[in-house]
Each structure stands twice: as C-alpha cells, then as structure tokens.
Design a protein around this motif. Sequence first.
Motif, short mmCIF file in Angstrom:
data_model
loop_
_atom_site.label_atom_id
_atom_site.label_comp_id
_atom_site.label_asym_id
_atom_site.label_seq_id
_atom_site.Cartn_x
_atom_site.Cartn_y
_atom_site.Cartn_z
N ALA A 141 -5.81 10.62 4.40
CA ALA A 141 -4.76 10.29 3.43
C ALA A 141 -4.10 8.96 3.73
O ALA A 141 -3.73 8.22 2.81
CB ALA A 141 -3.72 11.40 3.40
N VAL A 142 -3.94 8.63 5.02
CA VAL A 142 -3.28 7.39 5.43
C VAL A 142 -4.14 6.73 6.49
O VAL A 142 -4.08 7.09 7.67
CB VAL A 142 -1.86 7.65 5.97
N PRO A 143 -4.97 5.76 6.11
CA PRO A 143 -5.87 5.13 7.08
C PRO A 143 -5.12 4.34 8.14
O PRO A 143 -3.97 3.92 7.93
CB PRO A 143 -6.74 4.21 6.21
N ALA A 144 -5.77 4.14 9.27
CA ALA A 144 -5.12 3.55 10.44
C ALA A 144 -4.51 2.19 10.16
O ALA A 144 -3.46 1.85 10.71
CB ALA A 144 -6.12 3.45 11.59
N GLU A 145 -5.13 1.39 9.29
CA GLU A 145 -4.60 0.03 9.08
C GLU A 145 -3.24 0.03 8.39
O GLU A 145 -2.54 -0.98 8.41
CB GLU A 145 -5.58 -0.81 8.27
N HIS A 146 -2.85 1.16 7.79
CA HIS A 146 -1.54 1.25 7.15
C HIS A 146 -0.64 2.29 7.82
O HIS A 146 0.54 2.39 7.47
CB HIS A 146 -1.70 1.61 5.68
N ALA A 147 -1.14 3.04 8.75
CA ALA A 147 -0.45 4.23 9.23
C ALA A 147 0.82 3.91 10.02
O ALA A 147 0.98 2.84 10.61
CB ALA A 147 -1.39 5.07 10.10
N ILE A 148 1.72 4.90 10.03
CA ILE A 148 2.96 4.83 10.79
C ILE A 148 2.65 4.72 12.29
O ILE A 148 1.81 5.44 12.81
CB ILE A 148 3.82 6.07 10.50
N GLY A 160 4.51 10.87 -6.29
CA GLY A 160 5.73 11.17 -7.02
C GLY A 160 7.01 10.84 -6.29
O GLY A 160 8.07 11.35 -6.64
N VAL A 161 6.92 9.95 -5.29
CA VAL A 161 8.09 9.59 -4.49
C VAL A 161 8.57 8.20 -4.90
O VAL A 161 7.82 7.23 -4.82
CB VAL A 161 7.75 9.60 -2.99
N GLU A 162 9.81 8.10 -5.36
CA GLU A 162 10.39 6.81 -5.71
C GLU A 162 10.75 6.04 -4.45
O GLU A 162 11.18 6.62 -3.45
CB GLU A 162 11.63 7.00 -6.57
N SER A 163 10.58 4.72 -4.48
CA SER A 163 10.89 3.89 -3.31
C SER A 163 11.48 2.57 -3.76
O SER A 163 11.36 2.17 -4.92
CB SER A 163 9.63 3.64 -2.47
N GLU A 164 12.12 1.88 -2.82
CA GLU A 164 12.78 0.59 -3.11
C GLU A 164 12.48 -0.37 -1.97
O GLU A 164 12.72 -0.07 -0.80
CB GLU A 164 14.29 0.79 -3.23
N LEU A 165 11.99 -1.56 -2.34
CA LEU A 165 11.75 -2.61 -1.36
C LEU A 165 13.04 -3.36 -1.08
O LEU A 165 13.75 -3.75 -2.01
CB LEU A 165 10.70 -3.60 -1.87
N TRP A 179 0.84 -1.20 0.00
CA TRP A 179 0.00 0.00 0.00
C TRP A 179 0.87 1.24 0.00
O TRP A 179 0.60 2.19 -0.75
CB TRP A 179 -0.92 0.00 1.23
N TRP A 180 1.90 1.25 0.82
CA TRP A 180 2.76 2.43 0.92
C TRP A 180 3.51 2.67 -0.39
O TRP A 180 3.70 3.82 -0.79
CB TRP A 180 3.75 2.27 2.07
N ARG A 181 3.93 1.60 -1.06
CA ARG A 181 4.65 1.82 -2.32
C ARG A 181 3.74 2.47 -3.36
O ARG A 181 4.17 3.37 -4.09
CB ARG A 181 5.20 0.49 -2.85
N ARG A 182 2.48 2.04 -3.41
CA ARG A 182 1.53 2.66 -4.33
C ARG A 182 1.26 4.11 -3.92
O ARG A 182 1.22 5.02 -4.75
CB ARG A 182 0.23 1.86 -4.37
N ASP A 208 11.23 -6.63 6.26
CA ASP A 208 11.03 -5.98 4.97
C ASP A 208 10.93 -4.48 5.19
O ASP A 208 10.33 -4.01 6.17
CB ASP A 208 9.75 -6.49 4.31
N ALA A 209 11.50 -3.72 4.27
CA ALA A 209 11.50 -2.27 4.42
C ALA A 209 11.34 -1.61 3.06
O ALA A 209 11.66 -2.19 2.02
CB ALA A 209 12.80 -1.80 5.09
N LEU A 210 10.85 -0.39 3.10
CA LEU A 210 10.69 0.42 1.91
C LEU A 210 11.52 1.68 2.10
O LEU A 210 11.27 2.48 3.00
CB LEU A 210 9.21 0.79 1.75
N ASN A 211 12.54 1.84 1.27
CA ASN A 211 13.44 2.99 1.37
C ASN A 211 13.00 4.10 0.41
O ASN A 211 12.61 3.82 -0.73
CB ASN A 211 14.87 2.59 1.03
N PHE A 212 13.10 5.36 0.84
CA PHE A 212 12.74 6.49 0.00
C PHE A 212 13.36 7.75 0.60
O PHE A 212 14.01 7.70 1.64
CB PHE A 212 11.22 6.63 -0.13
N ARG A 213 13.13 8.89 -0.05
CA ARG A 213 13.66 10.16 0.44
C ARG A 213 12.56 11.21 0.50
O ARG A 213 11.60 11.16 -0.27
CB ARG A 213 14.79 10.66 -0.48
#
Length: 320
Positions: A144-151, A102-107, A93-96, A114-119
């Motif tokens: 914008a970021v629902p609780a089931e995915h939130a930080i 417009g933020v590039e990320s890398e799994l 979900w976060w990668r999408r 597992d982690a998703l790296n970005f800037r």
Amino acid sequence: MPFRTSGLHHVTAIGGDPRRNADFYLRTLGLRLVKTTVNFDDPGTYHLYYGDESGRPGTLLTFFPWRDAPRGRVGTGQATTTSFSVPERSLGWWRRHLGEAGVESELVHRDGEDALNFRDPDGLTLALVAHPQGDPRDPWDTPAVPAEHAIRGLHSVTLSVSREDATAGMLTEGLGLSFEAEERNRFRFAAGEGGPGATVDVLVTPDAPRGLVAAGTVHHVAWRAPDEDTQSAWRDELLDRGVGVTSILDRQYFRSIYFREPGGTLLEIATDQPGFGIDEPLLELGRALKLPPWLEPDREQIEAALPALDLPAENNPVRT
C-alpha cells in the motif's frame, strides 16, 4: 542538567473502534503493528503499537482504542499534533494516496519544512513532514505504501499551552532539550542535534479552551532514556526539583515514569530496552495477543472481550 533525552520514544493516543484504527494505520499509513497487547490498567481494551519493522524507539504511535469512547476536545494542556517524517519529495504522492482513501489533507510550510496536515478517523491531528536534510531511518515497506514514500518514524509533536515559560523550563531543564527557533507563537525545542524524531514545538494559544483527553486526542508523549539506571537517577532528580513523578512502572517492553509538564501535558520517560522482541520473533510481531504474566490467568476472559483485528498479511511476512 546531567540527563538529556536523545529524542521521542513514542506517542500514545486514544482511539475509537479498534478494527477501524488498525485498518487506518496499517493500510492507509503503511505502519506495522509491532505489538498487540492490552491496557495494563484496563485490560478490557487493546494497547496497539504501530511503528517500523521492529518498533524502534522514535517510530512508535500507540493507541488505547475504546469502542464507545466519547470524542475529546483539542486544547491547551495537550499534545495537539503528532507528526511523522517522510521523504522530501513524497508529499504529492501522500496527498493523492490520502485522497483516494477519503482523507482530506492540507499542504503547509512551517519552520523551513513542508508538511501535510490531516486527521485520522477519530479526529486525531496528524502531519507528514518532509525534512529538507532527509531521514536515514529505514521504513516499513508494504504494497500500500512503497518504501520510497513510506513513513520513517516520528518527526515531532506539538504541545499547546496557554503560556510557554514554565513548559520551556521543563523541556530544557527537565529533559535537556535546547531552544532552536521561534516563529510567532510557536517555539521549537530539540534533543541532541535535533531533526526528525527529536523535536517538539510549543504552540502558545492563551485563548484556546482547555483540552479534554478522550477519543481523537493524545494521552501522553514519551521521551527516551537509554537504560533503567539512567531513568532511576533521572526520576530522583525530577523529584528533587519538586516534580510529581510516578514510581517506575513495568510496561514489559520498556520501563516508564510519568509526570506532567507545567502546561498540563502528561509526559513519560521510557527506556529503550528491552524492546518488542522479548516475547515473539521479529517476523511475528503484532500477530498474537501478548499479556504480561500477571494477566495471563485471565487470558480467556480478556480475549473474549476484545474484537478480532483484521491484519493485512504483509504485517507478518512469514505468512507470504
């Protein structure tokens, strides 16, 4: 070592344009702005605190956003990655979501996680980590970021050093962390039982350049102390060990001492109390500019120098 931190308190970084900074961390990452204040040493710039609903220790990433700050250089003597904790099945979900912004990320997969790296927009290196055992902390829930995915809060930080031995000694003997794991040139240390919010990785990169702290880099990493008495005794012990430590500084929402670990990263020990509710109600956190008493006489001048922030309505639920 009688004093042991229970984990991370906050990470403070240098940003660029404050409106862009707030937009990214509030709307893209879904954090809450829990305090809008200024850099007490340079009141011409904001100090913005992002975290969970109440800004609990261990959830906070804070910024000094200077509009004209030069870009920093990532290297040794710095915290080079700040990682947040998210639910295990949320990385897709976060990668999408990041891609749509417009933020590039890398799994990546590292240390069994597992982690998703970005800037961020200023180039600060961030990661979202899905801890296999989960994270019980409650998130800040936004449209914008629902609780089931939130930080859920901070997961860990990575310190880059040219050699690990002296830094490891400070982490274990100075902060009471325990060595947990080693993977090639990466060494993991943990406070207490470890897990999200209590972990630091030491990355050994002897050929990397020395880092330069400016926009897009971390200024310091803060660790938790339960109260001022513990902090004061901890300071005395660090001084006895020959560590150069500041006096205890009043940051209004916590008390702080600062020192550098041998690899060069600036560290802080911050108290859990009094917290962010001492000068505004929970539902209004971050809405108004808060100044310490010694800066109040200059409020008009300070406010005139600061750009207005465009806060989403959900940052203060009383508005909705």
